[in-house]
Structure formats: structure tokens, C-alpha cells
Design a protein around this motif. Sequence first.
Motif, PDB file in Angstrom:
ATOM      1  N   SER A  10       0.843  -1.191   0.000  1.00 22.45           N
ATOM      2  CA  SER A  10       0.000   0.000   0.000  1.00 22.45           C
ATOM      3  C   SER A  10       0.878   1.241   0.000  1.00 22.45           C
ATOM      4  O   SER A  10       1.994   1.234   0.552  1.00 22.45           O
ATOM      5  CB  SER A  10      -0.929   0.022   1.220  1.00 22.45           C
ATOM      6  N   PHE A  11       0.367   2.310  -0.633  1.00 25.13           N
ATOM      7  CA  PHE A  11       1.138   3.547  -0.721  1.00 25.13           C
ATOM      8  C   PHE A  11       0.187   4.718  -0.930  1.00 25.13           C
ATOM      9  O   PHE A  11      -0.800   4.619  -1.663  1.00 25.13           O
ATOM     10  CB  PHE A  11       2.123   3.483  -1.888  1.00 25.13           C
ATOM     11  N   SER A  12       0.506   5.841  -0.286  1.00 19.42           N
ATOM     12  CA  SER A  12      -0.297   7.057  -0.439  1.00 19.42           C
ATOM     13  C   SER A  12       0.613   8.252  -0.689  1.00 19.42           C
ATOM     14  O   SER A  12       1.734   8.318  -0.178  1.00 19.42           O
ATOM     15  CB  SER A  12      -1.130   7.320   0.823  1.00 19.42           C
ATOM     16  N   TYR A  13       0.111   9.204  -1.486  1.00 18.75           N
ATOM     17  CA  TYR A  13       0.707  10.529  -1.593  1.00 18.75           C
ATOM     18  C   TYR A  13      -0.122  11.449  -0.704  1.00 18.75           C
ATOM     19  O   TYR A  13      -1.225  11.851  -1.070  1.00 18.75           O
ATOM     20  CB  TYR A  13       0.680  11.032  -3.035  1.00 18.75           C
ATOM     21  N   GLY A  14       0.358  11.733   0.483  1.00 20.77           N
ATOM     22  CA  GLY A  14      -0.428  12.524   1.420  1.00 20.77           C
ATOM     23  C   GLY A  14      -1.702  11.784   1.801  1.00 20.77           C
ATOM     24  O   GLY A  14      -1.661  10.643   2.273  1.00 20.77           O
ATOM     25  N   GLU A  15      -2.843  12.404   1.550  1.00 18.03           N
ATOM     26  CA  GLU A  15      -4.134  11.797   1.884  1.00 18.03           C
ATOM     27  C   GLU A  15      -4.660  10.911   0.757  1.00 18.03           C
ATOM     28  O   GLU A  15      -5.657  10.208   0.931  1.00 18.03           O
ATOM     29  CB  GLU A  15      -5.167  12.896   2.184  1.00 18.03           C
ATOM     30  N   LYS A  16      -4.000  10.951  -0.397  1.00 15.51           N
ATOM     31  CA  LYS A  16      -4.492  10.208  -1.555  1.00 15.51           C
ATOM     32  C   LYS A  16      -3.887   8.810  -1.593  1.00 15.51           C
ATOM     33  O   LYS A  16      -2.685   8.638  -1.750  1.00 15.51           O
ATOM     34  CB  LYS A  16      -4.154  10.949  -2.849  1.00 15.51           C
ATOM     35  N   LYS A  17      -4.737   7.801  -1.480  1.00 21.90           N
ATOM     36  CA  LYS A  17      -4.280   6.412  -1.549  1.00 21.90           C
ATOM     37  C   LYS A  17      -4.048   6.042  -3.015  1.00 21.90           C
ATOM     38  O   LYS A  17      -4.958   6.119  -3.839  1.00 21.90           O
ATOM     39  CB  LYS A  17      -5.319   5.477  -0.937  1.00 21.90           C
ATOM     40  N   VAL A  18      -2.843   5.619  -3.335  1.00 22.69           N
ATOM     41  CA  VAL A  18      -2.480   5.316  -4.722  1.00 22.69           C
ATOM     42  C   VAL A  18      -2.450   3.809  -4.968  1.00 22.69           C
ATOM     43  O   VAL A  18      -2.845   3.335  -6.033  1.00 22.69           O
ATOM     44  CB  VAL A  18      -1.119   5.951  -5.075  1.00 22.69           C
ATOM     45  N   LEU A  19      -1.957   3.051  -3.993  1.00 18.86           N
ATOM     46  CA  LEU A  19      -1.931   1.591  -4.075  1.00 18.86           C
ATOM     47  C   LEU A  19      -2.579   1.027  -2.818  1.00 18.86           C
ATOM     48  O   LEU A  19      -2.297   1.469  -1.709  1.00 18.86           O
ATOM     49  CB  LEU A  19      -0.496   1.077  -4.200  1.00 18.86           C
ATOM     50  N   ASP A  20      -3.429   0.011  -3.016  1.00 20.99           N
ATOM     51  CA  ASP A  20      -4.209  -0.524  -1.906  1.00 20.99           C
ATOM     52  C   ASP A  20      -4.137  -2.049  -1.890  1.00 20.99           C
ATOM     53  O   ASP A  20      -4.796  -2.724  -2.675  1.00 20.99           O
ATOM     54  CB  ASP A  20      -5.667  -0.063  -2.039  1.00 20.99           C
ATOM     55  N   ASP A  21      -3.270  -2.586  -1.022  1.00 22.44           N
ATOM     56  CA  ASP A  21      -3.190  -4.031  -0.787  1.00 22.44           C
ATOM     57  C   ASP A  21      -2.859  -4.817  -2.073  1.00 22.44           C
ATOM     58  O   ASP A  21      -3.557  -5.742  -2.460  1.00 22.44           O
ATOM     59  CB  ASP A  21      -4.504  -4.537  -0.185  1.00 22.44           C
ATOM     60  N   ILE A  22      -1.759  -4.447  -2.710  1.00 21.14           N
ATOM     61  CA  ILE A  22      -1.322  -5.074  -3.966  1.00 21.14           C
ATOM     62  C   ILE A  22      -0.477  -6.310  -3.670  1.00 21.14           C
ATOM     63  O   ILE A  22       0.497  -6.242  -2.923  1.00 21.14           O
ATOM     64  CB  ILE A  22      -0.492  -4.081  -4.806  1.00 21.14           C
ATOM     65  N   SER A  23      -0.842  -7.431  -4.286  1.00 24.32           N
ATOM     66  CA  SER A  23      -0.073  -8.680  -4.137  1.00 24.32           C
ATOM     67  C   SER A  23      -0.027  -9.423  -5.471  1.00 24.32           C
ATOM     68  O   SER A  23      -1.060  -9.633  -6.102  1.00 24.32           O
ATOM     69  CB  SER A  23      -0.712  -9.598  -3.084  1.00 24.32           C
ATOM     70  N   PHE A  24       1.178  -9.780  -5.909  1.00 25.19           N
ATOM     71  CA  PHE A  24       1.355 -10.702  -7.033  1.00 25.19           C
ATOM     72  C   PHE A  24       2.813 -11.150  -7.060  1.00 25.19           C
ATOM     73  O   PHE A  24       3.646 -10.631  -6.327  1.00 25.19           O
ATOM     74  CB  PHE A  24       0.928 -10.086  -8.379  1.00 25.19           C
ATOM     75  N   GLU A  25       3.110 -12.120  -7.908  1.00 30.94           N
ATOM     76  CA  GLU A  25       4.454 -12.696  -7.975  1.00 30.94           C
ATOM     77  C   GLU A  25       4.929 -12.759  -9.421  1.00 30.94           C
ATOM     78  O   GLU A  25       4.122 -12.777 -10.355  1.00 30.94           O
ATOM     79  CB  GLU A  25       4.447 -14.119  -7.395  1.00 30.94           C
ATOM     80  N   ILE A  26       6.252 -12.800  -9.572  1.00 35.19           N
ATOM     81  CA  ILE A  26       6.858 -12.988 -10.895  1.00 35.19           C
ATOM     82  C   ILE A  26       7.842 -14.143 -10.807  1.00 35.19           C
ATOM     83  O   ILE A  26       8.740 -14.134  -9.961  1.00 35.19           O
ATOM     84  CB  ILE A  26       7.575 -11.718 -11.386  1.00 35.19           C
ATOM     85  N   ASP A  27       7.673 -15.132 -11.669  1.00 29.62           N
ATOM     86  CA  ASP A  27       8.584 -16.268 -11.731  1.00 29.62           C
ATOM     87  C   ASP A  27       9.842 -15.882 -12.506  1.00 29.62           C
ATOM     88  O   ASP A  27       9.854 -14.918 -13.281  1.00 29.62           O
ATOM     89  CB  ASP A  27       7.919 -17.455 -12.435  1.00 29.62           C
TER      90      ASP A  27
END
Length: 255
Positions: A10-27
Motif C-alpha cells: 500500500s502507498f499514499s501521496y499525502g491523503e491520496k491512496k495510490v496503491l491498496d493491498d497489492i499482491s502478485f508474484e513474478i517467476d
Amino acid sequence: MKILEIKNLSFSYGEKKVLDDISFEIDYGEKVIIIGPNGCGKTTLLRIISGYLKADAGEILLEGKSLDEYKAKEKAKILAMMHQENKSSFDFKVQEVVEMGRYPYVPWNAKLSKDDKVIVDRSIKLMNLDAFREKSILKISGGEKARVMAAKTFAQEPRLMLMDEPVSAMDIKQEFHLMNIVKKSDISYAIVLHDLNLAGAFADKIVLMKKGQIISVGTAKEVLTEENIKKVYEVDSEIIIRNDRPYVIPLNGDY
């Protein structure tokens, strides 16, 4: 075996949430293409994976080790990033820019070794830049500059390559040339693209995002469906399968 694991990022710029609970994998060797509307967090995600930004929450494992545990040069031997915008105010020659890709392997103030020069030469030829070696990076077109930055990234010889809209300034010939290099490579890739059909043609796996969340992860045929296109892009479409790959045709009345 996984070269990259992203867990609950998860990541935010100030009050703006930009990424929310991102999960994946790369082989290892897998080509993952990340798609979604403008502003959905694709570029921010790559910047966090590269270490340029730090996530507010979650974990990134690179070859099973936390990204935070790597020193810069150690990480650069594993992971490289080609940015979408490559503005430079310095008058470097194309040859010099590509040589910068070897910095993780060269001691401070040392000259390139014979092996380094072979790798640089190979990368220049790979992107059809022989005729541009002595040209200034400030005096070539946007598409040519994109090819130079791709060559620089290839010269770094990473095991995982991040590319943010690498073909946006390229003509169709160079676009497919680069994507075919990607397809044939043993390197793992995470590539942000806007072109859904290019993604469908070349991805082993697609990550579809909207408003900072992952909507769907899977093969091109699993992700590029009429339902997903409508949900994410608000566009009616028809999906045509050719050579077992999906192609998206927009059907909105405005087209």
C-alpha cells in the motif's frame, strides 16, 4: 521459483491512496505486463519495486530477500528499471549513455573492461543503434532515445527488468522489435503498457489495475475479457481470439 514477491503493498501521496493491498508474484523468466487506466498506480508500483519510493505497508521480496536489505550496487545487478521519461540536460553521446548500464560492475573511477565493452556493443546492436553511437542524446528523437535507454538497461544485465511504457514513443517496427526481444529473453520482466493488444500478444501474465487495486491477474485470455474491459475502462468491446491470443476491439459509439 519466484524472482519477485509483492505482498499486501500500500502507498499514499499525502491523503491520496495510490496503491491498496497489492499482491502478485513474478517467476524467473516470466513476462508480466501491468495494465490499467491513467492514474491507477502502475508507475508508482514500478517505482516502489525499484526502490525509488518506499511503500507505506507491505513487503517486497527480491530473490527471497527483502528489498530493503540490498545495497544499491548489489540490487542493480539483479534489478534494472527503464523509466517512461528519460529527460537529460547533459550532452552525453549514445555510446556513453549505454555504457552507464555497466556501473554496478565497475569500481569507482575505473574504465570499462574488455568484457564490459563487449556487453555494451552487443546492447547497442540489439537495439539497432550502431549509426547513433556518436550522436548526442539531446539531438535524437523520442523514439530513438527510448531505444538508447532500452540498450542501457540491457547492458546492465539484470535478472529482473522493470519497464514503464517502453514503447510509447516508438514506431510500430521498433515497438515489435523490442517486444520480441522481451519475449525471447530469459530475463524476468514487469512492464507497464497502455496498449491492451500488445499486452495480450506478449504477456505470460497480465495484472489489471483500477484505482490502486488489482482487479484481475492471469493469462491474457483470463484477464482481457469483455466484462473486465467494461469494468475497468468503461468501454464496450469485442474480444477476438487469434493464434490463441485475445485482441480487444472497442465498440463505443464514439469510435
